[in-house]
Design an enzyme around this catalytic site. Structure first.
Site, PDB file in Angstrom:
ATOM      1  CG  ASP A   6      -1.788   1.206   1.361  1.00  6.11           C
ATOM      2  OD1 ASP A   6      -1.842   2.011   0.409  1.00  6.11           O
ATOM      3  OD2 ASP A   6      -2.428   1.365   2.421  1.00  6.11           O
ATOM      4  N   GLY A   8       1.011   4.877   0.159  1.00  6.87           N
ATOM      5  CA  GLY A   8       0.234   6.053   0.496  1.00  6.87           C
ATOM      6  C   GLY A   8       0.971   7.329   0.166  1.00  6.87           C
ATOM      7  CE  LYS A  13      -0.140   2.722   4.431  1.00  9.40           C
ATOM      8  NZ  LYS A  13      -0.208   4.107   3.872  1.00  9.40           N
ATOM      9  N   GLY A 102     -10.297   6.950  -5.301  1.00 12.30           N
ATOM     10  CA  GLY A 102      -8.937   6.504  -5.041  1.00 12.30           C
ATOM     11  C   GLY A 102      -8.859   4.998  -4.844  1.00 12.30           C
ATOM     12  CG  ASP A 104      -6.340   5.233  -0.951  1.00 15.00           C
ATOM     13  OD1 ASP A 104      -7.101   5.620  -1.867  1.00 15.00           O
ATOM     14  OD2 ASP A 104      -5.828   6.032  -0.135  1.00 15.00           O
ATOM     15  NE  ARG A 105     -12.691   7.641  -0.766  1.00 12.02           N
ATOM     16  CZ  ARG A 105     -13.452   8.577  -1.355  1.00 12.02           C
ATOM     17  NH1 ARG A 105     -12.911   9.427  -2.231  1.00 12.02           N
ATOM     18  NH2 ARG A 105     -14.743   8.651  -1.074  1.00 12.02           N
ATOM     19  CG  ASP A 124      -7.579   5.162   4.877  1.00  4.43           C
ATOM     20  OD1 ASP A 124      -6.744   5.499   5.743  1.00  4.43           O
ATOM     21  OD2 ASP A 124      -7.287   4.502   3.874  1.00  4.43           O
ATOM     22  CB  THR A 127      -2.032  12.405   3.798  1.00  5.64           C
ATOM     23  OG1 THR A 127      -0.824  11.676   4.011  1.00  5.64           O
ATOM     24  CG2 THR A 127      -1.698  13.832   3.396  1.00  5.64           C
TER      25      THR A 127
END
Length: 251
Positions: A6, A8, A13, A102, A104-105, A124, A127
């Site tokens: 991941d 970011g 991560k 996104g 990640d979302r 989440d 940032t």
């Protein structure tokens, strides 16, 4: 063994997925100019290289290229970068333009849907703080985005001349001091309460409409807000769990 990554905005991560389980989440902060060295320090200690690498990337093409070069050079693999789609693994994207959500979302929603049943509020805290609602049937109802706790605090501390000398301390979610008695704490607590207020407002609004909401928290700053929320599940590796769902489906 597969490696789940991941990328970011401010940290990398990862965890290894082997024999149906994810290893403990590991994290390193980075910038573009030190990413290769950090990867060497973190990953060359692996006794056995992974057979595939799955990546969620919101850090932009430059970091993606650095990651790809390192993995290709050291392991002879081409990483698989996941893209947001209209539908995947039981989850339907709620955006009119699915690609704008996104990745990640998107992965957090997929991970949450496979971890928990019912209507979910996925938060989440990184940032930015993102909040997404997922129906019990897996339909993304939409979401909200605000600056993260650290981002809000740092904007004031960095951009306000009178505050530039103050130390930057991340709030730890300590509710013993409700109101601050110094400027630094006032900024930190104010940013913290802004996030908590958003979460509670959205959840209360949906519950007044007759919905029962389950909260799922993830992200580096989730620990700062979790003590203020009565019922929640804290899943630090939620994005990686979403990657596992997609990777497992492809096998």
């Amino acid at each position: 063994m597969m490696l789940m990554v991941d990328m970011g905005n401010s940290s990398l991560k990862w965890a290894f997925f082997d024999k149906g389980k994810l290893s403990p989440l590991e994290r390193i902060p980075y910038q573009s100019n030190n990413l290769k060295n950090l990867l060497t320090q973190a990953w060359l200690r692996c006794n056995i290289p992974p057979r595939s690498v799955w990546v969620s990337n919101v850090a932009g093409p430059q970091k993606a290229e650095l990651l790809t070069q390192w993995i290709t050079t050291h392991w002879g693999l081409k990483p698989i970068f996941i893209k947001t789609t209209h539908y995947e693994c039981g989850v339907k994207n709620g955006y009119e333009n699915p690609a704008q959500l996104g990745v990640d979302r998107w992965l957090a929603l997929i991970g949450a849907h496979h971890l928990e049943k019912g209507m979910l509020c996925v938060i989440d805290c990184g940032t930015a703080v993102t909040l997404d609602i997922l129906s019990a049937s897996g339909h993304h109802q939409g979401g909200l985005i605000i600056p993260g706790i650290t981002t809000m605090r740092d904007v004031l501390l960095d951009d306000t001349y009178a505050l530039a000398h103050l130390n930057k301390i991340l709030p730890q979610g300590n509710d013993k001091q409700f109101l601050a008695h110094d400027t630094r704490t006032g900024i930190s607590q104010g940013a913290l309460y802004a996030v908590i207020g958003l979460v509670k407002y959205v959840v209360n609004t949906l519950e007044k409409q007759g919905n029962k909401i389950k909260l799922i928290l993830t992200g580096g700053s989730a620990s700062a807000i979790k003590s203020f929320l009565q019922t929640h599940q804290h899943v630090p590796d939620l994005v990686l769990q979403g990657l596992v769902v997609i990777a497992s489906q492809s096998l």
